[in-house]
Design a protein around this motif. Sequence first.
Motif, PDB file in Angstrom:
ATOM      1  N   ALA A 128       0.838  -1.202   0.000  1.00 33.63           N
ATOM      2  CA  ALA A 128       0.000   0.000   0.000  1.00 33.63           C
ATOM      3  C   ALA A 128       0.873   1.252   0.000  1.00 33.63           C
ATOM      4  O   ALA A 128       0.558   2.226  -0.692  1.00 33.63           O
ATOM      5  CB  ALA A 128      -0.914  -0.012   1.228  1.00 33.63           C
ATOM      6  N   PHE A 129       1.970   1.231   0.735  1.00 30.64           N
ATOM      7  CA  PHE A 129       2.874   2.369   0.800  1.00 30.64           C
ATOM      8  C   PHE A 129       3.408   2.709  -0.588  1.00 30.64           C
ATOM      9  O   PHE A 129       3.459   3.879  -0.985  1.00 30.64           O
ATOM     10  CB  PHE A 129       4.030   2.039   1.754  1.00 30.64           C
ATOM     11  CG  PHE A 129       5.031   3.148   1.883  1.00 30.64           C
ATOM     12  CD1 PHE A 129       4.822   4.192   2.754  1.00 30.64           C
ATOM     13  CD2 PHE A 129       6.214   3.121   1.153  1.00 30.64           C
ATOM     14  CE1 PHE A 129       5.756   5.216   2.896  1.00 30.64           C
ATOM     15  CE2 PHE A 129       7.145   4.131   1.279  1.00 30.64           C
ATOM     16  CZ  PHE A 129       6.915   5.186   2.164  1.00 30.64           C
ATOM     17  N   PHE A 130       3.800   1.699  -1.339  1.00 29.06           N
ATOM     18  CA  PHE A 130       4.373   1.954  -2.663  1.00 29.06           C
ATOM     19  C   PHE A 130       3.309   2.209  -3.733  1.00 29.06           C
ATOM     20  O   PHE A 130       3.638   2.702  -4.808  1.00 29.06           O
ATOM     21  CB  PHE A 130       5.303   0.812  -3.079  1.00 29.06           C
ATOM     22  CG  PHE A 130       6.600   0.830  -2.334  1.00 29.06           C
ATOM     23  CD1 PHE A 130       7.521   1.847  -2.535  1.00 29.06           C
ATOM     24  CD2 PHE A 130       6.911  -0.172  -1.425  1.00 29.06           C
ATOM     25  CE1 PHE A 130       8.724   1.878  -1.838  1.00 29.06           C
ATOM     26  CE2 PHE A 130       8.122  -0.149  -0.734  1.00 29.06           C
ATOM     27  CZ  PHE A 130       9.009   0.882  -0.937  1.00 29.06           C
ATOM     28  N   MET A 131       2.057   1.895  -3.446  1.00 26.58           N
ATOM     29  CA  MET A 131       0.984   2.135  -4.418  1.00 26.58           C
ATOM     30  C   MET A 131       0.372   3.527  -4.257  1.00 26.58           C
ATOM     31  O   MET A 131      -0.386   3.960  -5.106  1.00 26.58           O
ATOM     32  CB  MET A 131      -0.126   1.081  -4.262  1.00 26.58           C
ATOM     33  CG  MET A 131       0.334  -0.318  -4.549  1.00 26.58           C
ATOM     34  SD  MET A 131       0.855  -0.480  -6.254  1.00 26.58           S
ATOM     35  CE  MET A 131       1.432  -2.160  -6.240  1.00 26.58           C
ATOM     36  N   GLN A 132       0.680   4.216  -3.154  1.00 22.07           N
ATOM     37  CA  GLN A 132       0.123   5.540  -2.908  1.00 22.07           C
ATOM     38  C   GLN A 132       0.535   6.507  -4.000  1.00 22.07           C
ATOM     39  O   GLN A 132       1.695   6.532  -4.396  1.00 22.07           O
ATOM     40  CB  GLN A 132       0.624   6.118  -1.599  1.00 22.07           C
ATOM     41  CG  GLN A 132       0.177   5.424  -0.359  1.00 22.07           C
ATOM     42  CD  GLN A 132       0.822   6.046   0.871  1.00 22.07           C
ATOM     43  OE1 GLN A 132       1.149   7.236   0.871  1.00 22.07           O
ATOM     44  NE2 GLN A 132       1.020   5.254   1.908  1.00 22.07           N
ATOM     45  N   PRO A 133      -0.407   7.327  -4.473  1.00 17.35           N
ATOM     46  CA  PRO A 133       0.015   8.359  -5.427  1.00 17.35           C
ATOM     47  C   PRO A 133       0.847   9.421  -4.705  1.00 17.35           C
ATOM     48  O   PRO A 133       0.551   9.789  -3.579  1.00 17.35           O
ATOM     49  CB  PRO A 133      -1.315   8.967  -5.923  1.00 17.35           C
ATOM     50  CG  PRO A 133      -2.356   8.507  -4.967  1.00 17.35           C
ATOM     51  CD  PRO A 133      -1.823   7.326  -4.214  1.00 17.35           C
ATOM     52  N   ARG A 134       1.892   9.863  -5.329  1.00 15.49           N
ATOM     53  CA  ARG A 134       2.788  10.858  -4.717  1.00 15.49           C
ATOM     54  C   ARG A 134       2.583  12.208  -5.334  1.00 15.49           C
ATOM     55  O   ARG A 134       2.494  12.517  -6.402  1.00 15.49           O
ATOM     56  CB  ARG A 134       4.252  10.451  -4.876  1.00 15.49           C
ATOM     57  CG  ARG A 134       4.542   9.132  -4.209  1.00 15.49           C
ATOM     58  CD  ARG A 134       4.833   9.347  -2.757  1.00 15.49           C
ATOM     59  NE  ARG A 134       4.908   8.033  -2.093  1.00 15.49           N
ATOM     60  CZ  ARG A 134       4.726   7.878  -0.823  1.00 15.49           C
ATOM     61  NH1 ARG A 134       4.444   8.873  -0.063  1.00 15.49           N
ATOM     62  NH2 ARG A 134       4.805   6.707  -0.284  1.00 15.49           N
TER      63      ARG A 134
END
Length: 119
Positions: free
Chosen positions: A113-119
């Motif tokens: 989930a951390f790496f899938m978050q839009p930045r």
Amino acid sequence: MSEQYYSAIQKFTVLDLGMVLLPVASQMEASCLIIQLVQEQTKEPSKNPFLSKKRAPIPELSLLRTVQQIPGVGKVKALLLLQKFPSIQQLSNASLRELEPVVGPAVAQHIQAFFMQPR
């Protein structure tokens, strides 16, 4: 060797020489043993029973701190993750199936989930 330097010598022995423990009863024995081990290490390190096996390299501090920013990942889990996935790119591309044996299912989901978050 004086009491003043005993702590530094212990750290040198464990961290630099890779010894698991220092089997001595006094400072004098410690200094004699360290001198002997350093001399023997240059000859044939494989025959020294006190040297530990090669450890995995310690990750760069900034990389370790970055991985610790992931929810549910502390220092221990970050080190385990970086042993299996030595770069952020490898960690971010890891599947749940690859992550779960290292950190368990709940933390594996937090990582994805951390790496899938839009930045």
